[in-house]
Structures are given as C-alpha cells and as structure tokens.
Design a protein around this motif. Structure first.
Motif, short mmCIF file in Angstrom:
data_model
loop_
_atom_site.label_atom_id
_atom_site.label_comp_id
_atom_site.label_asym_id
_atom_site.label_seq_id
_atom_site.Cartn_x
_atom_site.Cartn_y
_atom_site.Cartn_z
N ILE A 167 0.84 -1.20 0.00
CA ILE A 167 0.00 0.00 0.00
C ILE A 167 0.87 1.25 0.00
O ILE A 167 0.56 2.24 -0.68
CB ILE A 167 -0.94 0.00 1.22
N THR A 171 0.64 3.92 -3.09
CA THR A 171 0.18 5.29 -2.90
C THR A 171 1.33 6.29 -2.79
O THR A 171 1.09 7.50 -2.84
CB THR A 171 -0.68 5.38 -1.63
N ASN A 173 2.76 7.00 -0.16
CA ASN A 173 2.39 7.77 1.02
C ASN A 173 2.66 6.92 2.26
O ASN A 173 1.97 5.91 2.48
CB ASN A 173 0.90 8.15 0.96
N THR A 175 2.00 7.43 5.30
CA THR A 175 0.86 7.42 6.23
C THR A 175 -0.14 6.34 5.85
O THR A 175 -0.68 5.64 6.70
CB THR A 175 0.17 8.79 6.25
N GLY A 176 -0.39 6.21 4.54
CA GLY A 176 -1.32 5.18 4.08
C GLY A 176 -0.82 3.79 4.42
O GLY A 176 -1.59 2.92 4.84
N VAL A 179 -1.24 3.27 8.25
CA VAL A 179 -2.64 3.02 8.60
C VAL A 179 -3.03 1.59 8.25
O VAL A 179 -3.71 0.90 9.03
CB VAL A 179 -3.57 4.02 7.88
N MET A 180 -2.59 1.13 7.06
CA MET A 180 -2.89 -0.25 6.67
C MET A 180 -2.26 -1.24 7.65
O MET A 180 -2.90 -2.22 8.05
CB MET A 180 -2.39 -0.51 5.26
#
Length: 295
Positions: A167, A171, A173, A175-176, A179-180
């Motif tokens: 992920i 992305t 990213n 942060t993404g 979070v995942m």
C-alpha cells in the motif's frame, strides 16, 4: 552494495530511542507477568493437566501471551516507521537510486531491514522468556511451545508488514502504509468479515470469509499446528523406547508430523508466506518501478 545499505540503515534504526523504548515496554510487561506468576501460581487443578511444570511456571506460560500480544503494535509500528516512513522523509531512496541501486533491490533492502529488526526484538524476548521460565520452573516442552508460538506470530507480523508495504509503494504515502499496518495488526478486516460469516447463506454452506485475511489464515495454521507438536515428555519416552529396541519408537517420535492437522497447518503456513508475504513483496517491486520520484 545491498549489504552496505542494509547494515547502514540497521545501525541508524538501532540508534533510535523509540525503538528500544518500545522493546523496553514489552520487556516490562514480561517482568510484570513473571512477578504475577511468582505471587499467584497456578492452582493444583491446573497442575494436574501439566505435571512437568511448577505452579509458577504454568502461570507464567499461561500469561506471557499478554506481553507477546503487544509485539505487533509496540515493535511492528516503530519498525515500519523507522524503515519505511523515515525513508520517505529523508529521501534516502532517491539518493540510493541516484547511486545506481535498482528499485527492485531497494524494495528488497527495506523488506530485509524490517525482518532483521523484528527478528532482533523477538530474539531478545526469547532469551528473556527462557530465563524467566526456567527460574519459575516451567517445563522444557512448555517453553519450546511458547517460543514456537512467538516466532509463528512473527510470521504474521511480517505478513502485515509486507501487505502494508505494498500500500505504501502503491500510494507513495507512508501514512497510508502505516494506517494499513495498524488495521492489519488490529485484525480489523477479520473482525468485519466475522460479521459477514453470520450471513445465513454463507453460514449454511460453511463459507468463512474471515479465513481469507492474514489473521484468519494464521489462526487456522496455529490452531492446527500447536495441538500436534510432540511434547518434551513424549519425545523422551520415545527415546527410551528406542533404546529398548521398540519397533514403534520412531513412529511415536514423529507422529506429530504425520497427523492430518499438522499437514493442514503446513499448507496454511505456505499460504500465509506465499500469498501475504512473497506476493505483496513482488507486487511492491512492480509498482515502485513504475512510480515517478522527485529528486
């Protein structure tokens, strides 16, 4: 070049205070479990089911999982941030690519760095657990099963890291990806799918969607595996039979590996490693190769 990058980043990660603070919290929980086991050992009824260990040792073995359950959060999250998030913040990936490191190798470097830090932490917990368990009088078989479960749980943490890494690169990213990882570590997806399992059609046909996520596959493998691992006592008894020339001795020693459930556990473990570790790693390499970077 890959070894140099990995060792350099590992030394940088190991100097981070947050990494060792989180390891210290898990160790503190282990010490608390040890103290509680010393003060409140297992009762006589529980000891009848495990004659090889003391009451204090049995209480320790039963409760050490409380400390281990925090590893995905207290160790996994700092490792993910240190290896992947810091990589984006410091723009070290651009520097490495500029020096001729391929993107495929760079993804592998970061993955191996995460595994090295996770294994390092688990080795620390293993040594401390063995020492504490022996002091409290835990059996060798009980300690072996405890350590086996710890490193089996490590496979799940690596799987969560690998999926979150995909992920992240998809992305671009951090942060993404983080979070995942948190959602995977908290087993949120499996809890949601457990609600879907209650749908009459799925329930009537024995379909459990909760088994298709890493947490579900891990649970299936663990439930089938650790009930069939031979205990230290059974191995010792088999060895005595072998010395006496018993024809069934070898079968007794190896019977845990030929049980149907053990073979199921092996299959589920292969799925966990192949589908949720190797496949996301390969996809991360493919995705990252096509991403544009700002130098």
């Amino acid at each position: 070049m890959m070894k140099r990058i990995i060792f350099t980043d590992l030394r940088r990660a190991q100097r981070k205070v947050s990494y060792f603070v989180c390891i210290g919290i898990v160790v503190a929980l282990m010490i608390i479990v040890t103290i509680v086991a010393f003060i409140r050992p297992a009762d006589a009824e529980a000891l009848q089911l495990s004659s090889e260990t003391s009451g204090k040792g049995l209480a320790f073995l039963n409760n050490i999982g409380i400390a281990y359950s925090m590893i995905p959060f207290l160790v996994g999250i700092p490792v993910f941030q240190t290896v992947f998030s810091d990589d984006f913040k410091s723009r070290t990936m651009q520097t490495a690519i500029g020096r001729g490191i391929s993107r495929r190798r760079l993804v592998l470097c970061r993955f191996f760095e995460a595994i090295a830090l996770l294994v390092e932490a688990c080795l620390i917990f293993t040594v401390l657990s063995i020492v504490m368990g022996l002091v409290l009088g835990a059996s060798i078989g009980g300690l072996a099963t405890m350590i086996g479960k710890l490193f089996f749980d490590l496979v799940l943490v690596v799987a969560n890291t690998s999926v979150a890494m995909l992920i992240l690169y998809l992305t671009m990213n951090p942060t993404g990806g983080l979070v995942m990882y948190i959602l995977m570590a908290a087993d949120v997806f499996r809890m949601l799918l457990l609600l879907a399992d209650a749908i009459p059609f799925l329930k009537d046909h024995g379909i459990k969607l909760s088994n298709i996520v890493p947490g579900g596959v891990h649970t299936l493998a663990a439930n089938n595996l650790f009930g069939y691992v031979p205990t230290f006592a059974s191995i010792s008894a088999g060895a005595e039979d072998l010395q006496e020339g018993s024809a069934e001795a070898l079968q007794k020693i190896l019977e845990g590996t030929v049980e149907q459930n053990f073979l199921k556990a092996f299959g589920f473990t292969a799925i966990l490693v192949g589908v949720f570790i190797i496949l996301p790693l390969v996809l991360s390499q493919v995705v990252f190769r096509k991403k544009e970077l700002e130098f």
